[in-house]
Design a protein around this motif. Structure first.
Motif: not given
Lengths: 205, 205
Positions: A11, A15, A77-80, B199, B202-203
DNA sequence: TAGATTGTTAATCGATTAACAATC
DNA sequence: TAGATTGTTAATCGATTAACAATC
């Protein structure tokens, strides 16, 4: 939300992939490969393919990855793939630098409120934002639906700020202090300690 | 210089141990244990003992570690039993925050010179320090014997700054930008990317 | 087709943890 | 002595790499 058991270390690399892809997109390169990404990021191509394989199949054999679609996938996937409102605690020189950093906006975050403990600062403005009393954190964070906090206060105040953040419903903390924060389950901390970085560098000098 | 094959991940943890010990010392606790250190740092006691064992035997069975002597030992190992002069490149809001951060001084570093590319800034002062043209970096870094540089410029300028630093004899770079820097052998980079940190947080949100 | 590159499996490598004799 | 904790070994766990069939 599937949410399987992705290793945290994976994870943390996503980024970097996203960032490299965004740079490539800005350079007008429509396609890339795990090899090219690896060269740019100083990683092995195998690791990149392995990491991505946790989330699905995004490439085409013999061809590689389409840059823009893969970037968007990683953002999802990262919610960004949105702009998260963030609470900034600490209106000193570091807080100011964070507030003025455009990279936050560009990559999914927006400072929504600034807090400080210093009575001389409360009520004044930092950039466009009014500085609130940290005591107002639980109320305001609740109202504004803030889930992310950035701690940019002196190390000696960091734990009490973390406690306040946890009480305020914050679930993610970016900790700029050298203090190790103790937080309840369900709250996650990411530590930024530049001096620790320097100290690990001087080991090799 | 012995310099054996210590895993980098171990070297990166040493500053955390040092920091925890310095906090304990300031609290007046003369003795600690791997258990207590582990509790404070959210790590296992076994890992701390294992890490330290790479460098020698610093504890006493049944008793633990003397805080001050172990802290001094770690400072020696990390080469922070002195004040390293550091080049700061970038005189913006971030550069100002770094310059004013007292934690640097306290933990072995001193900003010795500030550089920027912006003609409006060159010649002015940032705090007590005059701002120099980055073009003067090789000359000044040589004169002053600087070996460490902090990159606090926009990401788009980071690689050219890294090139200049490498040409100037700098061997350690603290990189505050999201750019991945390509540097020659013998130069080491430590990356600080707060947005990548956010980032990865936020995952989980 | 020939060349390139994926996704995945199995092998390797390295780091963490558990356990405990030694010892203060 | 009894209790506590070290330093270290061996076992476990997890991450990285190498290799390759599949496939575009």
């Amino acid at each position: 939300m599937s949410a399987p058991d992705i290793p945290e270390i994976v994870v943390r690399r996503l980024p970097l992939y996203l960032r490299a892809l965004r740079v490539m997109a800005s350079e007008g390169r429509p396609v890339t490969s795990s090899r090219e990404l690896g060269d740019r990021l100083h990683m092995s191509a195998a690791q990149i393919r392995k990491d991505l394989s946790h989330f699905g199949e995004f490439g085409t054999a013999g061809r590689g990855y389409d840059v823009e679609p893969l970037a968007e996938e990683l953002e999802r996937i990262l919610n960004v793939d949105r702009a998260w409102p963030v609470a900034l605690i600490g209106a000193g020189a570091l807080g100011r630098a964070i507030l003025h950093y455009e990279g936050l906006q560009e990559r999914g975050f927006r400072i929504a409120a600034v807090f400080d403990r210093d009575l001389d600062k409360i009520g004044r403005h930092l950039g466009r934002l009014r500085i609130f009393d940290v005591a107002a954190l639980p109320e305001l964070a609740g109202e504004m639906g803030l889930e992310i906090g950035i701690v940019a206060v002196p190390a000696s105040a960091a734990q009490s700020v973390a406690d306040a953040l946890a009480r305020s419903g914050i679930r993610a903390i970016l900790n700029y202090t050298s203090a190790i924060l103790h937080v309840p389950d369900g709250v996650r901390v990411y530590d930024i300690d530049p001096v620790a970085g320097l100290q690990s560098l001087t080991y090799y000098l």
